[in-house]
Design an enzyme around this catalytic site. Structure first.
Site, short mmCIF file in Angstrom:
data_model
loop_
_atom_site.label_atom_id
_atom_site.label_comp_id
_atom_site.label_asym_id
_atom_site.label_seq_id
_atom_site.Cartn_x
_atom_site.Cartn_y
_atom_site.Cartn_z
N GLU A 93 115.44 -59.78 23.94
CA GLU A 93 116.01 -59.27 22.69
C GLU A 93 116.45 -57.82 22.88
O GLU A 93 115.79 -57.07 23.60
CB GLU A 93 114.94 -59.38 21.59
N ASP A 104 117.66 -54.72 20.31
CA ASP A 104 117.69 -54.46 18.87
C ASP A 104 118.28 -53.14 18.41
O ASP A 104 117.93 -52.10 18.97
CB ASP A 104 116.24 -54.36 18.33
N GLU A 129 117.81 -51.65 14.63
CA GLU A 129 117.27 -51.91 13.29
C GLU A 129 117.28 -50.60 12.52
O GLU A 129 116.87 -49.56 13.03
CB GLU A 129 115.83 -52.45 13.39
#
Ligand SMILES: *[C@@H]1O[C@H](CO)[C@@H](O)[C@H](O)[C@H]1NC(C)=O
Length: 282
Positions: free
Chosen positions: A104, A106, A108
């Site tokens: 993953e 990310d 955010e």
């Protein structure tokens, strides 16, 4: 003779224009993604599929995912985040593979009470293990306007960039002690959800539901990647992103962002890693 030549010339010009606009912006939310979560709270807002909104209320958030999976690529989108009191809301844009040992990458965005800065949280998971957070306060108000966020994921490195400025480089090399993200195809995801407990330092600020629904906008989505299908990936390896490196100027930009805008770095968190920070930090 003359007219056919003229026609050919006109076609060439048309072709060049088309090729150029493909370079600049090729994605469409209609074609490339589906709103897979949120029961109508996520919507494409125009015919060409260049603008999408996600919203969050007491009952649910919303999100979209790419139709295709990719093994390497450069994905970018412009985002305009929830304005005002956004405490407890998290707006995301990331790549992720399925399964319990997933990879993953990310972005955010952790909301905040009015007048206080968002935190841009970045993380990388390899084989299900994260713990590689770097967080930033941006040098602009990400709710006032659209800004471009991109992830370049190639066999050598991952580059996180904001408005073209690289803010983080994560190396793909065994010598860093990281089994790099080079085996598991990922999809692109985006979401707006509620994470009051995580996003406000242990629930310090409560989400103000009287301000709901909260809405974030995504614009000009573009993914240029190696499409994964039937166990194979196909891509044009001569795409600039595939071999992208950070030159001195790029590295200096990362240093600038980290020196002036980074608010958390797992690499300097000695309390968390009393035995010494992870090898990819040095
Ligand atoms: C909210 O703003 C304060 C500074 O006023 C900052 O310390 C905190 O990290 C911010 N919280 C989030 C979740 O971004």
């Amino acid at each position: 003779m003359k007219s056919s030549c003229g026609t050919r010339f006109a076609f060439l010009i048309l072709f060049l224009f088309a090729a150029q606009s493909v370079e600049v912006y090729a994605g469409s939310f209609h074609k490339d993604v589906q709103v897979h979560w949120g029961d109508g709270r996520g919507k494409v807002l125009d015919n060409v599929g260049s603008l999408l909104s996600l919203s969050l209320d007491k009952f649910s958030g919303s999100g979209f995912q790419s139709n295709q999976e990719f093994l390497f690529g450069k994905v970018e989108v412009q985002m305009k985040l929830v304005p005002g009191n956004s405490a407890g809301t998290v707006t995301t844009f990331y790549l992720k593979s399925p399964g319990t040992t997933w990879d993953e990458i990310d972005f955010e965005f952790l909301g905040n009470i009015s007048g206080h800065p968002y935190t841009l949280h970045t993380n990388v998971y390899n084989k299900g293990s994260g713990d590689k957070e770097q967080q930033f306060h941006l040098w602009f108000d990400p709710t006032a306007d659209f800004h471009t966020y991109s992830i370049t994921w190639n066999p050598q490195r991952i580059i996180f960039a904001v408005d073209g400025t690289p803010i983080r480089e994560f190396m793909n090399s065994q010598s860093t002690g990281v089994v790099f993200l080079h085996k598991q195809p990922m999809r692109v995801y985006a979401s707006l959800w509620e994470a009051e407990h995580w996003a406000t330092r242990g629930g310090l600020e409560k989400t103000d539901w009287s301000k709901a629904p909260f809405t974030a906008f995504y614009r000009n989505y573009n993914m240029d990647g190696c499409v994964w299908a039937n166990g194979k990936s196909s891509c044009s390896a001569n795409s600039a992103w595939f071999t992208q490196v950070l030159d001195t100027k790029g590295k200096n930009r990362v240093k600038w962002a980290q020196r002036n805008h980074m608010v958390y770095n797992y690499c300097t968190d000695k309390k968390r890693f009393p035995q010494g920070t992870p090898p990819q930090c040095s």
